[in-house]
Design an enzyme around this catalytic site. Structure first.
Site, mmCIF file in Angstrom:
data_model
loop_
_atom_site.group_PDB
_atom_site.id
_atom_site.type_symbol
_atom_site.label_atom_id
_atom_site.label_comp_id
_atom_site.label_asym_id
_atom_site.label_seq_id
_atom_site.Cartn_x
_atom_site.Cartn_y
_atom_site.Cartn_z
ATOM 1 N N GLY A 284 0.871 -1.288 0.108
ATOM 2 C CA GLY A 284 0.043 -0.091 0.015
ATOM 3 C C GLY A 284 0.914 1.303 -0.126
ATOM 4 O O GLY A 284 2.126 1.167 0.493
ATOM 5 N N GLN B 207 3.287 9.940 1.244
ATOM 6 C CA GLN B 207 4.492 8.913 1.464
ATOM 7 C C GLN B 207 5.618 9.534 0.390
ATOM 8 O O GLN B 207 6.764 9.159 0.554
ATOM 9 C CB GLN B 207 4.456 7.755 1.561
ATOM 10 C CG GLN B 207 3.718 7.434 2.747
ATOM 11 C CD GLN B 207 3.498 5.771 2.636
ATOM 12 O OE1 GLN B 207 2.608 5.129 2.428
ATOM 13 N NE2 GLN B 207 4.391 5.107 3.430
ATOM 14 N N CYS C 159 5.993 -0.132 7.667
ATOM 15 C CA CYS C 159 5.580 1.142 6.910
ATOM 16 C C CYS C 159 6.977 1.552 6.128
ATOM 17 O O CYS C 159 8.129 1.603 6.654
ATOM 18 C CB CYS C 159 5.216 2.407 7.723
ATOM 19 S SG CYS C 159 4.664 3.755 7.054
ATOM 20 N N LEU C 160 6.678 1.783 4.714
ATOM 21 C CA LEU C 160 7.891 2.495 3.843
ATOM 22 C C LEU C 160 8.282 3.435 4.392
ATOM 23 O O LEU C 160 9.395 3.874 4.081
ATOM 24 C CB LEU C 160 7.375 2.374 2.464
ATOM 25 C CG LEU C 160 6.792 1.145 1.721
ATOM 26 C CD1 LEU C 160 6.058 1.317 0.688
ATOM 27 C CD2 LEU C 160 8.100 0.021 1.570
ATOM 28 N N HIS D 181 -4.506 1.558 7.863
ATOM 29 C CA HIS D 181 -3.072 2.014 7.816
ATOM 30 C C HIS D 181 -3.048 3.049 6.860
ATOM 31 O O HIS D 181 -2.309 4.141 7.224
ATOM 32 C CB HIS D 181 -2.100 0.838 7.481
ATOM 33 C CG HIS D 181 -0.791 1.190 7.209
ATOM 34 N ND1 HIS D 181 0.451 0.672 8.187
ATOM 35 C CD2 HIS D 181 -0.023 2.018 6.721
ATOM 36 C CE1 HIS D 181 1.520 1.202 7.760
ATOM 37 N NE2 HIS D 181 1.360 1.905 6.823
ATOM 38 N N GLU D 182 -3.326 3.041 5.662
ATOM 39 C CA GLU D 182 -3.246 4.158 4.720
ATOM 40 C C GLU D 182 -4.078 5.217 4.722
ATOM 41 O O GLU D 182 -3.677 6.418 4.630
ATOM 42 C CB GLU D 182 -3.478 3.605 3.153
ATOM 43 C CG GLU D 182 -2.756 2.574 2.493
ATOM 44 C CD GLU D 182 -1.369 2.581 2.856
ATOM 45 O OE1 GLU D 182 -0.768 3.581 2.955
ATOM 46 O OE2 GLU D 182 -0.755 1.403 2.813
ATOM 47 N N HIS E 129 -2.503 7.240 7.371
ATOM 48 C CA HIS E 129 -1.554 8.221 6.760
ATOM 49 C C HIS E 129 -2.193 9.563 6.235
ATOM 50 O O HIS E 129 -1.694 10.703 6.433
ATOM 51 C CB HIS E 129 -0.832 7.710 5.458
ATOM 52 C CG HIS E 129 0.304 6.821 5.939
ATOM 53 N ND1 HIS E 129 1.403 7.284 6.432
ATOM 54 C CD2 HIS E 129 0.598 5.509 5.590
ATOM 55 C CE1 HIS E 129 2.362 6.065 6.649
ATOM 56 N NE2 HIS E 129 1.761 5.196 6.021
HETATM 57 O O1 GNR Z 1 4.038 -2.573 2.603
HETATM 58 C C1 GNR Z 1 3.504 -2.448 3.760
HETATM 59 N N1 GNR Z 1 3.125 -3.439 4.207
HETATM 60 C C2 GNR Z 1 2.217 -3.617 5.448
HETATM 61 C C3 GNR Z 1 2.034 -4.645 6.050
HETATM 62 C C4 GNR Z 1 1.185 -4.663 7.135
HETATM 63 C C5 GNR Z 1 0.234 -3.604 7.484
HETATM 64 C C6 GNR Z 1 0.233 -2.493 6.590
HETATM 65 C C7 GNR Z 1 1.209 -2.277 5.759
HETATM 66 S S1 GNR Z 1 1.035 -0.971 4.537
HETATM 67 C C8 GNR Z 1 2.913 -1.043 4.210
HETATM 68 C C9 GNR Z 1 3.508 -0.029 3.019
HETATM 69 C C10 GNR Z 1 3.107 1.409 3.557
HETATM 70 O O2 GNR Z 1 3.670 1.848 4.483
HETATM 71 N N2 GNR Z 1 1.931 2.117 3.336
HETATM 72 O O3 GNR Z 1 1.615 3.182 3.992
HETATM 73 NI NI NI Z 2 2.693 3.291 5.758
#
Ligand code: GNR
Ligand code: NI
Length: 172
Positions: free
Chosen positions: A46, A51, A94-95, A136-137, A140
């Site tokens: 995601g 980001q 999270c990236l 999660h997104e 953000h």
């Molecule tokens: O790549 C991602 N893996 C992930 C694993 C578990 C819960 C959420 C994520 S999202 C993350 C990529 C990211 O930072 N998205 O904002």
């Molecule tokens: Ni993230």
């Protein structure tokens, strides 16, 4: 399409609330394409526009396994309209916080309203890793990171580590 740089903590942009998109035009579609390319290259499941330093309410997701055909999903102005009482715990990453993984508890299921690439309103019911990822997104988009859902001790340890890494980057 273009690969874009993913910003990391402690970049203050990651704490800002992203702005809704008022029109799904060619620029928005091009940004979604850049986001998808950047997400696949990372690799991640995601990515929120903030980001890549574009504080707009845009999300891309693909949660299918590597050995299966790609299934990109695009969400413009996504809004959570329902969450289940039942929760689920996933180990999240999270990236923007590379190489850190912690368990986070979130609603196990959710319903999200959004605009698709045609600008048409849609709703999707999510469960499993898709529910975790979309929540999660959307966090953000509101300036919230997964480390905001863990203990203060763990969060501060992670924040310190990245503050120090940034300081060393600047040193020569
Ligand atoms: O790549 C991602 N893996 C992930 C694993 C578990 C819960 C959420 C994520 S999202 C993350 C990529 C990211 O930072 N998205 O904002
Ligand atoms: Ni993230």
């Amino acid at each position: 399409m273009a690969l874009r740089t993913i910003i990391k903590i402690p970049d203050p942009l990651l704490k800002t609330v992203s702005t809704p998109v008022d029109k799904v035009d060619a620029d928005v579609l091009a940004l979604l394409d850049d986001m998808l390319e950047t997400m696949y290259a990372a690799p991640g499941i995601g990515l929120a526009a903030v980001q890549i330093a574009e504080a707009k309410r845009l999300v891309v997701i693909d949660v299918v396994r590597d050995d299966e055909p790609k299934q990109p999903m695009y969400f413009i102005n996504p809004e959570v309209v329902w969450t289940s009482e039942e929760t689920a715990i996933y180990e999240e990453g999270c990236l923007s916080i590379p190489d850190i993984y912690e368990e986070v508890e979130r609603p196990a299921e959710c319903r999200v309203r959004y605009l698709d690439r045609e600008g048409t309103a849609q709703e999707i019911e999510c469960s499993g890793i898709l529910a975790t990822c979309i929540l999660h997104e959307i966090d953000h988009l509101n300036g919230v990171l997964f480390i905001d859902h863990i203990s203060r001790l763990k969060r501060e340890r992670i924040q310190k580590k990245f503050a120090k890494a940034k300081k060393l980057e600047g040193a020569d």
